[in-house]
Each structure stands twice: as C-alpha cells, then as structure tokens.
Enzyme design. Structure first.
Site, PDB file in Angstrom:
ATOM      1  N   HIS A 184       0.342   1.144   6.439  1.00 43.00           N
ATOM      2  CA  HIS A 184       0.439   2.349   5.618  1.00 43.00           C
ATOM      3  C   HIS A 184       0.486   3.579   6.521  1.00 43.00           C
ATOM      4  O   HIS A 184      -0.507   3.937   7.146  1.00 43.00           O
ATOM      5  CB  HIS A 184      -0.815   2.392   4.728  1.00 43.00           C
ATOM      6  CG  HIS A 184      -0.880   3.574   3.808  1.00 43.00           C
ATOM      7  ND1 HIS A 184      -0.065   3.700   2.712  1.00 43.00           N
ATOM      8  CD2 HIS A 184      -1.679   4.662   3.805  1.00 43.00           C
ATOM      9  CE1 HIS A 184      -0.375   4.824   2.079  1.00 43.00           C
ATOM     10  NE2 HIS A 184      -1.337   5.430   2.722  1.00 43.00           N
ATOM     11  N   SER A 221       2.130   9.030   0.929  1.00 44.31           N
ATOM     12  CA  SER A 221       0.958   8.559   0.196  1.00 44.31           C
ATOM     13  C   SER A 221       0.510   9.582  -0.855  1.00 44.31           C
ATOM     14  O   SER A 221       1.306   9.918  -1.719  1.00 44.31           O
ATOM     15  CB  SER A 221      -0.148   8.213   1.185  1.00 44.31           C
ATOM     16  OG  SER A 221      -1.022   7.323   0.574  1.00 44.31           O
TER      17      SER A 221
HETATM   18  C1  GTR Z   1      -5.738   5.812  -0.567  1.00 40.07           C
HETATM   19  C2  GTR Z   1      -5.347   5.935  -2.014  1.00 40.07           C
HETATM   20  C3  GTR Z   1      -3.873   5.885  -2.143  1.00 40.07           C
HETATM   21  C4  GTR Z   1      -3.191   6.796  -1.157  1.00 40.07           C
HETATM   22  C5  GTR Z   1      -3.851   6.830   0.190  1.00 40.07           C
HETATM   23  C6  GTR Z   1      -3.395   7.927   1.137  1.00 40.07           C
HETATM   24  O1  GTR Z   1      -7.090   5.758  -0.353  1.00 40.07           O
HETATM   25  O2  GTR Z   1      -5.946   4.892  -2.711  1.00 40.07           O
HETATM   26  O3  GTR Z   1      -3.505   6.168  -3.479  1.00 40.07           O
HETATM   27  O4  GTR Z   1      -3.073   8.067  -1.652  1.00 40.07           O
HETATM   28  O5  GTR Z   1      -5.213   6.924   0.103  1.00 40.07           O
HETATM   29  O6  GTR Z   1      -3.201   9.081   0.736  1.00 40.07           O
HETATM   30  O7  GTR Z   1      -3.228   7.637   2.322  1.00 40.07           O
END
Ligand code: GTR
Length: 382
Positions: A365, A223
């Site tokens: 995620h 991420s």
């Molecule tokens: C979210 C962000 C993403 C990603 C994520 C993370 O809030 O919008 O771009 O970086 O965090 O790091 O898990």
C-alpha cells in the site's frame, strides 16, 4: 476451530473471494423515480445531481462553496529551482468567511522552458510534509517532482492538515471553522470533504496562473487522499481527470463486496472522515442508495485512473476494478465505450486506455515512481 470470541470473528475482515456475498449494485442510470437515463441531457440535468446529493447526504457531506473573499500571496518565486529546470512557486491561499480564515500552503513547480501553459498534476498530500519538500533536499517517490518536470508537467501539492487535521478531536480546526453550521448537520462536511474543498480552492488559483493550463489539471490522491481526490473530481468538473491510488473502502472500491476494510471499520477507526449519516450503514452496505461505481460515474466523461497494490487486499483491488467496470455505462452516454476486461489485469500490467485506466502494482500500500510513471502515460493519452 471455534473462535474464542465469536462476536469478534463476526467482525473479522474478509479476504476470501469465495465469501464475498452476492449483491446487486444500484443502477447509476436509473433515477430514484425508476425512470431510465438514456441520454447525456437527462444524466447531466437530473441523474448526476441526484447521485451527487446521495453521496453528500449519506457519505461525504455537503460541499459549501460560498465564501467572503480570498487572498493569494506568492510567498516565493524561484526561477532557478531544480537546477534551472523549474520555477518554484509557493503560494499562500487564504480564504475568508465570517471573519474566520483558512490558509492553504500550495507548493508548485512549473517547467521553466515550457512553450505553452503546462498541464498540472495536483496531489492531495495525506502523508508527511517531507514527501513534498520544496527545497528538494529530501526527495520521495510519493511526489517525484523532478520526474514530472522532466516529462513536461507542472506538479503541485498541499497538505490535508491545512484544511482539516486528520484527527478525530481536531479535524474541525480548519475549513469547518468557516462553516461551523456543517458540524451540526448529519449530512455536514467532515475531514474528507474539507480536503476535497481545499483542492477545489487550489483549482480556483490555477485558473488565474497563466503558466498553467487549467483545462488540464489532474487531481491525484493516495488512500485517504484518494478518497478525497475522487470526491473533489466528482464535485468540481473543472478537474480534467482523476487519479485515485489505493483508495479502497469509501474510495474507488465497491462497498457491497464487503472485502477487506468495511464501512463499520472505517467509521470506527476514522469517525471524523465521513458524515454522521454514514454510520447508519455500518454492517448494512446493501441499504446504501449508492455504491462507489456511481462516484466514478460522476467523473464521466473525464478520464479516471484507479490503482491498487498486490499486497494491499485491505483496499480490495478486485472491488476497485469492478467499480470502474460498472461505471462504463455512464461513459457510454457520451459516446465513449471503455471496454475493460471482465477481470483485473495482471500485476504490473497497466491497462491505460482512456477514459478508464487501472493497474495493480506489485508491492505494498503506497504510491511509488512506478505509479507516477503510469500516471504520466495516462495523462499523455488524452
Ligand atoms: C487505513 C484506512 C484506509 C486508508 C489508509 C491510508 O488505515 O483504513 O481506508 O485510508 O489508512 O490512508 O493509508
């Protein structure tokens, strides 16, 4: 139904493929002058530096490399880690410039019975430090150190907070204290750049550690950490390969698709990640002189692995796959002919044919043991 606040509706993030606007990607192999890049030499001496500068100036900021000195201290060296399977080294890397210093706390496990220097996976840890517990009392799929050791790889990590706290008010309390001039420049380094800078300093250490094969270091990030792993690999060609896991917007996903997270949103939620110039592209993706396939092109000819998760539309899986696909032409300059399918493979059907690998994992995620097992397959394939 008419939205009650039409201005909010206009800003809503799109998850509908039919609403992806038509777009034209900048050509990675066409110089700003209009000249076409036809060979490795023009790529390496002209176009690659040009693209690198475009990313520095418009997105990630500069990557200062000069410093006064470095001190490396082995804080602990435990040959009996993981029941004797691994050597645990905790290394304090302190970098000095202008009487200021920054400390990187590196955690490194090396297979203890390796016949030759070990290849290494280096994770940029953007999550809790519990995920990378050196005592191994706590174990996490996010950094499954035992799995890597059992597979013959060394496994290392550092935490992003050592370089730049992930906070808009305090991000400057790290590497940027060494380079305060960066804070005054619209193309100055910010947090993502600082994390990538840290990875490059860890690479300096790897080159000195005889237990490690510094020619086979794979940089991994998830991420926001995956945005940094890509930027680190683009900047520092000593990394043999790059894994960018669920990195999404301003990582491996194409911005022009305007699918899921967008530049305006990321710059609002995380104003400390990217340089000031990037704010000019809020809701104006098409004005960017680059798109993220060109960041992948900067990794060429080295192997790259991007991933997504089926429930993580925010990170635009299809846009990530298409970024890889659109980097193929740069690999071709090296006589490599990655031939990704026209559309993404199915869920849990990893496509691992170097130099470009991709998968969509079933689920949220995250970075899991499933992802890591495939990174290992990938690392064994080149
Ligand atoms: C979210 C962000 C993403 C990603 C994520 C993370 O809030 O919008 O771009 O970086 O965090 O790091 O898990």
């Amino acid at each position: 139904i008419l939205p009650f606040f039409p201005f909010l509706a206009a800003k809503a993030q799109n998850y509908d493929e039919s609403k992806v606007p038509s777009y034209v990607l900048p050509d990675a192999l066409k110089m700003v002058s209009g000249k076409k890049v036809r060979n490795q030499k023009t790529w390496e001496t002209k176009r690659r530096p040009e693209i690198l500068k475009l990313f520095e100036d418009n997105i990630y900021g500069q990557m200062p490399t000069a410093y006064d000195s470095v001190r490396r201290m082995i804080v602990s060296d435990d040959g009996a880690a993981m029941g004797g399977k691994a050597i645990l080294k905790q290394v304090l890397i302190e970098i000095f410039r202008n009487q200021k210093s920054v400390k990187i706390n590196l955690v490194l496990f090396v297979p203890s019975k390796a016949a030759a220097p070990s290849p290494v996976f280096l994770l940029i840890n953007n999550r809790g430090k519990d995920n990378t517990d050196p005592t191994r009392i706590k174990k996490s799929e996010f950094w499954p150190a035992e799995m890597l050791i059992d597979s013959g790889f060394a496994i290392a990590t550092f935490h992003v907070d050592d370089l730049a706290p992930d906070n808009k008010d305090t991000y400057m309390n790290g590497v940027l204290q060494l380079y305060p001039e960066q804070l005054k420049m619209d193309n100055g380094m910010k947090a993502i750049g600082a994390w990538a800078w840290g990875a490059n300093r860890v690479m300096d250490y790897f080159e000195k550690d005889k237990d490690l094969d510094a020619k086979k270091v794979i940089i991994v990030g998830h991420s926001r950490g995956g945005k940094a792993s890509l930027w680190a690999a683009a900047q520092d060609q000593r990394f043999a390969a790059c894994v960018t896991n669920c990195s999404g917007n301003s990582g491996a996903a194409l911005a022009r698709r305007q699918f899921g997270e967008r530049i305006s949103r990321i710059n609002t939620s995380f104003p400390h990640w990217f340089n000031n110039n990037y704010k000019k592209f809020n809701d104006k993706e098409n004005l960017l002189p680059v798109d993220q396939h060109m960041l992948i092109a900067l990794v060429a000819p080295r192997p790259i692995y991007a991933t997504n998760a089926s429930k993580d539309l925010w990170a635009d899986p299809k846009g990530t796959f298409l970024a890889l696909k659109n980097a193929e032409s740069t690999y071709a300059l090296y006589g490599l002919h990655p031939d990704l399918p026209a559309s993404p493979p199915g869920i849990n059907e990893p496509y691992i044919i170097p130099p470009i690998a991709y998968h969509i994992r079933d689920g949220e995620h995250n970075m899991t043991a499933y992802d890591w097992a495939n990174f290992i397959r990938f690392a064994r394939s080149f």
